[in-house]
Design an enzyme around this catalytic site. Structure first.
Site, PDB file in Angstrom:
ATOM      1  N   ARG A  50     -19.869  31.306   7.014  1.00 23.75           N
ATOM      2  CA  ARG A  50     -18.405  31.358   7.180  1.00 23.75           C
ATOM      3  C   ARG A  50     -17.814  29.965   7.338  1.00 23.75           C
ATOM      4  O   ARG A  50     -16.670  29.727   6.970  1.00 23.75           O
ATOM      5  CB  ARG A  50     -18.040  32.256   8.373  1.00 23.75           C
ATOM      6  CG  ARG A  50     -16.556  32.332   8.604  1.00 23.75           C
ATOM      7  CD  ARG A  50     -16.054  33.555   9.346  1.00 23.75           C
ATOM      8  NE  ARG A  50     -16.979  34.164  10.240  1.00 23.75           N
ATOM      9  CZ  ARG A  50     -17.288  33.728  11.466  1.00 23.75           C
ATOM     10  NH1 ARG A  50     -16.733  32.624  11.923  1.00 23.75           N
ATOM     11  NH2 ARG A  50     -18.133  34.399  12.222  1.00 23.75           N
ATOM     12  N   TYR A 103       8.272  27.389   1.106  1.00 26.67           N
ATOM     13  CA  TYR A 103       7.705  28.489   0.298  1.00 26.67           C
ATOM     14  C   TYR A 103       7.909  29.791   1.066  1.00 26.67           C
ATOM     15  O   TYR A 103       7.554  29.883   2.250  1.00 26.67           O
ATOM     16  CB  TYR A 103       6.216  28.167   0.097  1.00 26.67           C
ATOM     17  CG  TYR A 103       5.406  29.231  -0.584  1.00 26.67           C
ATOM     18  CD1 TYR A 103       5.719  29.667  -1.868  1.00 26.67           C
ATOM     19  CD2 TYR A 103       4.293  29.787   0.050  1.00 26.67           C
ATOM     20  CE1 TYR A 103       4.947  30.633  -2.492  1.00 26.67           C
ATOM     21  CE2 TYR A 103       3.512  30.748  -0.578  1.00 26.67           C
ATOM     22  CZ  TYR A 103       3.856  31.163  -1.844  1.00 26.67           C
ATOM     23  OH  TYR A 103       3.088  32.122  -2.458  1.00 26.67           O
ATOM     24  N   ASP A 175       3.376  20.322   3.587  1.00 23.53           N
ATOM     25  CA  ASP A 175       2.823  21.049   2.452  1.00 23.53           C
ATOM     26  C   ASP A 175       2.949  20.105   1.249  1.00 23.53           C
ATOM     27  O   ASP A 175       4.043  19.833   0.761  1.00 23.53           O
ATOM     28  CB  ASP A 175       3.587  22.361   2.230  1.00 23.53           C
ATOM     29  CG  ASP A 175       2.964  23.206   1.117  1.00 23.53           C
ATOM     30  OD1 ASP A 175       2.367  22.614   0.193  1.00 23.53           O
ATOM     31  OD2 ASP A 175       3.086  24.439   1.161  1.00 23.53           O
ATOM     32  N   LYS A 200      -3.162  25.569  -7.008  1.00 23.39           N
ATOM     33  CA  LYS A 200      -2.299  25.059  -8.089  1.00 23.39           C
ATOM     34  C   LYS A 200      -3.038  23.985  -8.891  1.00 23.39           C
ATOM     35  O   LYS A 200      -3.863  24.305  -9.702  1.00 23.39           O
ATOM     36  CB  LYS A 200      -0.994  24.514  -7.510  1.00 23.39           C
ATOM     37  CG  LYS A 200      -0.370  25.377  -6.411  1.00 23.39           C
ATOM     38  CD  LYS A 200       0.048  26.740  -6.867  1.00 23.39           C
ATOM     39  CE  LYS A 200       0.581  27.547  -5.699  1.00 23.39           C
ATOM     40  NZ  LYS A 200       0.582  28.966  -5.904  1.00 23.39           N
TER      41      LYS A 200
END
Ligand SMILES: Cc1ncc(COP(=O)(O)O)c(C=O)c1O
Length: 394
Positions: A50, A103, A175, A200
């Site tokens: 993890r 966003y 961001d 992206k």
């Protein structure tokens, strides 16, 4: 090393004399330690699936080299990266300052989740600059900015926001998805954390989701790590590998996205259908002077505001496009265009443009094909407008 060289070499720490160029995908839940001493040492680096394997470590190292921070952690999506970063610094009773052009799902996380846990959120005008200090409260722990906004492209004053945050003991999170860590270095401008939806440009092929969280210093990095641990997030090794593969070609891809984006935006700016071009490299974009000061280039994502047209004309435009795809996200090799309504996602500022907003992503196709496609879309738009006007006149 120059940036393009770093992107090719960072995170390739192969120790064996013969090895493949690319880091293999290391998928794991359990990691085995050959000796007790290895176990004691190993848990500090690669302990359990993890928390990542050597595939994840390689990507983290490469993104740190790109962003220029101290350490990077991964998240299973860009949105999750924003959430891990915010939750690292807030508790019930705290306050955060969130940029109004953020966003929308990041805003929804604040509205539908943070506020349920008594974290107060104040939204601020993206162009506020040093006046942000007037909104800071004794319990403000985070200022969160997205520069430029990925729909309306306001460029923000990161050094001013960083100073205000640090003067009041808060953290600045940026961001940095639009600039892909390539054309903007928020940490060097004073940000504590730079977050990216690597989904992206880093992944670059529209085939997986991934987030990166890069911290500026040890204390920040530790809080991010504890937040990631407590939230139980896990990023698939296959996705980390895809992102690492994408990152190797980020430089040349971005330069092409930049050139095509600028050509499209210039062409659009001369069209009679257009009211405003919202591209950070254009004077018409709010915060353009800050873009010139802080960024070293532009990517392929920008918007235009059209002069008012009937809904039927927008439909005709989109249905007429065949090279541009219509779909969410961006940063892949393919060109995209969507119609969006920024007025639905604002509280600190108002969006008062009359015409519809179209957001474009310039992909890697030949620009002449993209322009032909747009020309066709606008011809159909004009015909649909004419038809609607005739119907309205009876
Ligand atoms: C600026 C920005 N941040 C974060 C995200 C979220 O990324 P993801 O889709 O990987 O969750 C997006 C997605 O569109 C975005 O545009």
């Amino acid at each position: 090393m120059k940036q393009k060289t770093k992107l090719v070499t960072a995170g390739r720490p192969h120790k064996r004399p013969q090895h493949p160029v690319n880091m293999p995908v290391e998928r794991a839940s359990t990691i085995l330690f050959p000796t007790y001493n290895d176990y004691l040492e190993g848990v500090k680096t690669i302990a359990y699936g993890r928390l990542g394997t050597s595939t994840h470590r390689a990507l983290e190292e490469a993104v740190t080299a790109l962003e220029g921070g101290l350490e990077t952690r991964l998240a299973p999506s860009g949105l999750q990266a924003c959430i891990v970063a915010i939750l690292a610094f807030v508790k019930s009773g705290d306050h955060i300052l969130m940029v109004d052009n953020v966003y929308d799902p990041t805003r929804k996380f604040c509205q539908r989740f943070l506020e349920r846990f008594q974290v107060d959120v104040t939204y601020f005008d993206p162009l506020i600059g040093e006046d942000i200090t007037s909104l800071i409260r004794p319990n403000t722990k985070v200022i969160f900015a997205e520069s430029p906004g990925s729909l309306t492209f306001e460029v923000q004053d990161i050094p001013a926001l960083a100073k205000a945050a640090h003067d009041h003991g808060a953290k600045l999170i940026i961001d940095n998805t639009w600039a892909a860590g390539y054309f903007l270095k928020p940490i060097s401008l004073g940000a504590d954390v730079s977050v990216q939806a690597a989904t992206k440009y880093i992944v670059g092929h529209s085939d997986c989701l991934l987030g990166t969280i890069t911290s500026a210093d040890e204390e920040t990095a530790q809080k991010i790590y504890y937040s990631q641990l407590a939230l139980g997030t896990n990023t698939s090794a296959d996705d980390a590998w895809l992102a690492l593969r994408g990152l190797r070609t980020l430089g040349p891809r971005l330069e092409r996205h930049e050139a095509s984006g600028l050509k499209l935006a210039k062409w659009l700016s001369k069209r009679p259908e257009i009211d405003t071009v919202l591209h950070p490299a254009f004077k018409t974009c709010p915060g353009h002077a800050l873009w010139k000061r802080d960024f070293t280039g532009s990517t392929g994502l920008f918007s235009v505001v059209l002069k008012p047209v009937p809904q039927e004309a927008i439909k005709a435009f989109f249905d007429g496009l065949s090279v541009f795809g219509m779909g969410f996200s961006w940063g892949g090799y393919e060109s995209l265009c969507i119609h969006s309504k920024p007025e639905n996602n604002r509280t600190a500022t108002t969006w008062d443009k009359e015409g519809p907003l179209l957001r474009f992503h310039a992909g890697l196709e030949d620009v002449s094909d993209l322009l032909t496609d747009l020309e066709k879309g606008f011809t159909l738009m004009a015909a649909a407008t004419k038809k609607k006007n005739q119907v309205d006149k009876g």
